[in-house]
Design an enzyme around this catalytic site. Structure first.
Site, PDB file in Angstrom:
ATOM      1  N   ALA A 127     -56.328  -5.096 -64.021  1.00 48.81           N
ATOM      2  CA  ALA A 127     -55.242  -4.274 -64.543  1.00 48.81           C
ATOM      3  C   ALA A 127     -55.817  -3.419 -65.660  1.00 48.81           C
ATOM      4  CB  ALA A 127     -54.142  -5.176 -65.085  1.00 48.81           C
ATOM      5  N   GLY A 165     -56.887  -8.249 -61.834  1.00 46.35           N
ATOM      6  CA  GLY A 165     -56.034  -7.611 -60.830  1.00 46.35           C
ATOM      7  C   GLY A 165     -56.807  -7.093 -59.627  1.00 46.35           C
ATOM      8  N   GLU A 181     -57.269 -10.025 -57.479  1.00 45.65           N
ATOM      9  CA  GLU A 181     -55.924 -10.317 -56.935  1.00 45.65           C
ATOM     10  C   GLU A 181     -55.557  -9.345 -55.811  1.00 45.65           C
ATOM     11  OE1 GLU A 181     -54.384 -10.220 -61.053  1.00 45.65           O
ATOM     12  OE2 GLU A 181     -53.388 -12.089 -60.546  1.00 45.65           O
ATOM     13  N   GLU A 213     -58.755 -13.416 -67.099  1.00 51.60           N
ATOM     14  CA  GLU A 213     -57.577 -13.235 -67.953  1.00 51.60           C
ATOM     15  C   GLU A 213     -57.548 -14.146 -69.174  1.00 51.60           C
ATOM     16  OE1 GLU A 213     -57.498 -13.299 -64.677  1.00 51.60           O
ATOM     17  OE2 GLU A 213     -56.363 -11.581 -63.973  1.00 51.60           O
TER      18      GLU A 213
HETATM   19  N1  CAA Z   1     -58.962  -1.731 -67.978  1.00 51.42           N
HETATM   20  C1  CAA Z   1     -59.201  -0.564 -68.589  1.00 51.42           C
HETATM   21  N2  CAA Z   1     -60.438  -0.026 -68.705  1.00 51.42           N
HETATM   22  C2  CAA Z   1     -61.459  -0.712 -68.161  1.00 51.42           C
HETATM   23  C3  CAA Z   1     -61.282  -1.937 -67.510  1.00 51.42           C
HETATM   24  C4  CAA Z   1     -59.956  -2.443 -67.402  1.00 51.42           C
HETATM   25  N3  CAA Z   1     -59.676  -3.588 -66.757  1.00 51.42           N
HETATM   26  N4  CAA Z   1     -62.489  -2.395 -67.109  1.00 51.42           N
HETATM   27  C5  CAA Z   1     -63.389  -1.466 -67.484  1.00 51.42           C
HETATM   28  N5  CAA Z   1     -62.772  -0.452 -68.134  1.00 51.42           N
HETATM   29  C6  CAA Z   1     -63.385   0.745 -68.716  1.00 51.42           C
HETATM   30  C7  CAA Z   1     -64.131   0.416 -70.006  1.00 51.42           C
HETATM   31  O1  CAA Z   1     -63.221   0.374 -71.091  1.00 51.42           O
HETATM   32  C8  CAA Z   1     -65.095   1.553 -70.084  1.00 51.42           C
HETATM   33  O2  CAA Z   1     -64.422   2.695 -70.563  1.00 51.42           O
HETATM   34  P1  CAA Z   1     -65.027   3.554 -71.800  1.00 51.42           P
HETATM   35  O3  CAA Z   1     -66.291   4.130 -71.225  1.00 51.42           O
HETATM   36  O4  CAA Z   1     -63.969   4.561 -72.054  1.00 51.42           O
HETATM   37  O5  CAA Z   1     -65.281   2.594 -72.892  1.00 51.42           O
HETATM   38  C9  CAA Z   1     -65.449   1.809 -68.615  1.00 51.42           C
HETATM   39  O6  CAA Z   1     -64.413   1.224 -67.859  1.00 51.42           O
HETATM   40  C10 CAA Z   1     -66.747   1.169 -68.192  1.00 51.42           C
HETATM   41  O7  CAA Z   1     -66.708  -0.200 -68.518  1.00 51.42           O
HETATM   42  P2  CAA Z   1     -67.836  -0.948 -69.369  1.00 51.42           P
HETATM   43  O8  CAA Z   1     -68.506  -0.002 -70.300  1.00 51.42           O
HETATM   44  O9  CAA Z   1     -67.220  -2.167 -69.968  1.00 51.42           O
HETATM   45  O10 CAA Z   1     -68.851  -1.346 -68.205  1.00 51.42           O
HETATM   46  P3  CAA Z   1     -69.872  -2.554 -68.203  1.00 51.42           P
HETATM   47  O11 CAA Z   1     -70.783  -2.323 -67.045  1.00 51.42           O
HETATM   48  O12 CAA Z   1     -70.491  -2.745 -69.523  1.00 51.42           O
HETATM   49  O13 CAA Z   1     -68.975  -3.869 -67.902  1.00 51.42           O
HETATM   50  C11 CAA Z   1     -67.227  -5.075 -66.775  1.00 51.42           C
HETATM   51  C12 CAA Z   1     -68.297  -3.988 -66.660  1.00 51.42           C
HETATM   52  C13 CAA Z   1     -67.896  -6.441 -66.915  1.00 51.42           C
HETATM   53  C14 CAA Z   1     -66.414  -5.036 -65.486  1.00 51.42           C
HETATM   54  C15 CAA Z   1     -66.339  -4.804 -68.024  1.00 51.42           C
HETATM   55  O14 CAA Z   1     -65.895  -3.462 -67.947  1.00 51.42           O
HETATM   56  C16 CAA Z   1     -65.129  -5.677 -68.111  1.00 51.42           C
HETATM   57  O15 CAA Z   1     -65.239  -6.832 -68.514  1.00 51.42           O
HETATM   58  N6  CAA Z   1     -63.947  -5.137 -67.781  1.00 51.42           N
HETATM   59  C17 CAA Z   1     -62.678  -5.837 -67.929  1.00 51.42           C
HETATM   60  C18 CAA Z   1     -62.498  -6.858 -66.837  1.00 51.42           C
HETATM   61  C19 CAA Z   1     -61.228  -7.628 -67.058  1.00 51.42           C
HETATM   62  O16 CAA Z   1     -61.037  -8.304 -68.049  1.00 51.42           O
HETATM   63  N7  CAA Z   1     -60.309  -7.543 -66.071  1.00 51.42           N
HETATM   64  C20 CAA Z   1     -59.018  -8.232 -66.133  1.00 51.42           C
HETATM   65  C21 CAA Z   1     -57.969  -7.326 -66.678  1.00 51.42           C
HETATM   66  S1  CAA Z   1     -56.485  -8.172 -67.028  1.00 51.42           S
HETATM   67  C22 CAA Z   1     -55.743  -8.341 -65.531  1.00 51.42           C
HETATM   68  O17 CAA Z   1     -56.195  -7.887 -64.515  1.00 51.42           O
HETATM   69  C23 CAA Z   1     -54.463  -9.101 -65.603  1.00 51.42           C
HETATM   70  C24 CAA Z   1     -53.787  -9.305 -64.337  1.00 51.42           C
HETATM   71  O18 CAA Z   1     -54.085 -10.202 -63.581  1.00 51.42           O
HETATM   72  C25 CAA Z   1     -52.594  -8.536 -64.057  1.00 51.42           C
END
Ligand code: CAA
Length: 259
Positions: free
Chosen positions: A66, A111, A114, A134
């Protein structure tokens, strides 16, 4: 129907949907949800549509979850509404009349995992990574992940992955039963289309009913065995089943009309 955040491409009787927010690793924001919802509502029970492939834009992510940046404005009520909305859209995918395949071309987190699990079949590139991170954010999965992960890989391993937030790679996901196939990066969509081609030759009403019967197993309010004999009878009365039997006797390929 097309939108920037979701590229929709028609290929024969299939649609390839590409979530297109590569700068945010294809995170599911409000806009993506809106167009996904519209798409699956518009084509539900349109039997000319024989299958869907969902993939992510770029070569790094399927969907990284998400959109976390949208969370800051949410409270208990609007948070629950978002979660319910996501669940409802993913149910539409899971209950679609034709197979929906996730072509997982990179991170499938939160998500994103999911979404892949709501699809009927998953094809992963060797660079795919799956996880439910999460609890790291102080949250639980919101789009059905706490339930579908157990359905796919069992309670013990699902609990471990939900609590540790450890990611699994494509081969581990295959061993766990989380994905159906592992392919070379770049081949996720073509491999998914090959699977769809195999299914598209089959009776479309029967394919629909098979999908719903599998879903019924996990629906606490449904009696899957009862649904099975009802569906079996209903299909026997269909033109397609008559054509299927006739084609068998005449040693030719059946021509199904979804009637
Ligand atoms: N939401 C919004 N933006 C996201 C994102 C997310 N889930 N995942 C990545 N991005 C964005 C980052 O903020 C970054 O943007 P900026 O360049 O503007 O800073 C861009 O995508 C690239 O990401 P990274 O620089 O972090 O890339 P990386 O290679 O260093 O890491 C990653 C990759 C491990 C996937 C890392 O991006 C990450 O941990 N992302 C979040 C994953 C996460 O926690 N997902 C769960 C979300 S909550 C959810 O989904 C709840 C639900 O069940 C409903």
């Amino acid at each position: 129907m097309s939108d920037n955040v979701l590229n929709i491409k028609k290929e024969e009787n299939y649609y390839i949907l590409t979530i297109n927010r590569p700068h945010a690793l294809n995170a599911l924001n409000h806009e993506v949800f809106t167009v996904l919802d519209q798409f699956f509502t518009q084509y539900y029970r349109d039997y000319s549509v024989k299958g869907i492939v969902i993939t992510g834009s770029g070569d790094k992510a399927f969907v990284a979850g998400a959109d976390i940046k949208e969370f800051s404005t949410l409270d208990a009520v609007s948070g629950a509404q978002l979660s319910k909305k996501g669940q409802d859209i993913f149910f539409k995918i899971e209950r679609f009349h034709a197979p929906v395949i996730a072509a997982v071309n990179g991170f499938a987190l939160g998500g994103g995992c999911e979404l892949a699990m709501a699809c009927h079949i998953r094809v992963a590139g060797t660079n795919a990574r799956f996880g439910q991170p999460e609890v790291k954010l102080g949250l639980v999965p919101g789009y059905g992940g706490s339930q579908r992960l157990i359905q796919l890989i069992g309670k013990g391993k699902a609990t471990e992955l939900l609590l540790t937030t450890d990611m699994v790679n494509a081969h581990e996901a295959l061993e766990l039963g989380l994905v159906n196939y592992v392919v070379e990066p770049g081949n996720e969509v073509s491999n998914s289309l090959e699977i769809l081609a195999k299914i598209s030759e089959k009776g479309p009403l029967a394919v629909d009913k098979c999908i719903q019967l599998v879903n019924a197993y996990f629906d606490k309010g449904a009696d899957g065995f009862k649904n099975e004999y009802t569906d079996f009878g209903e299909l026997l009365g269909s033109q397609d089943a008559k054509e299927g039997a006739l084609a068998f006797v005449e040693k030719r390929k059946p021509v199904f009309t979804a009637k």
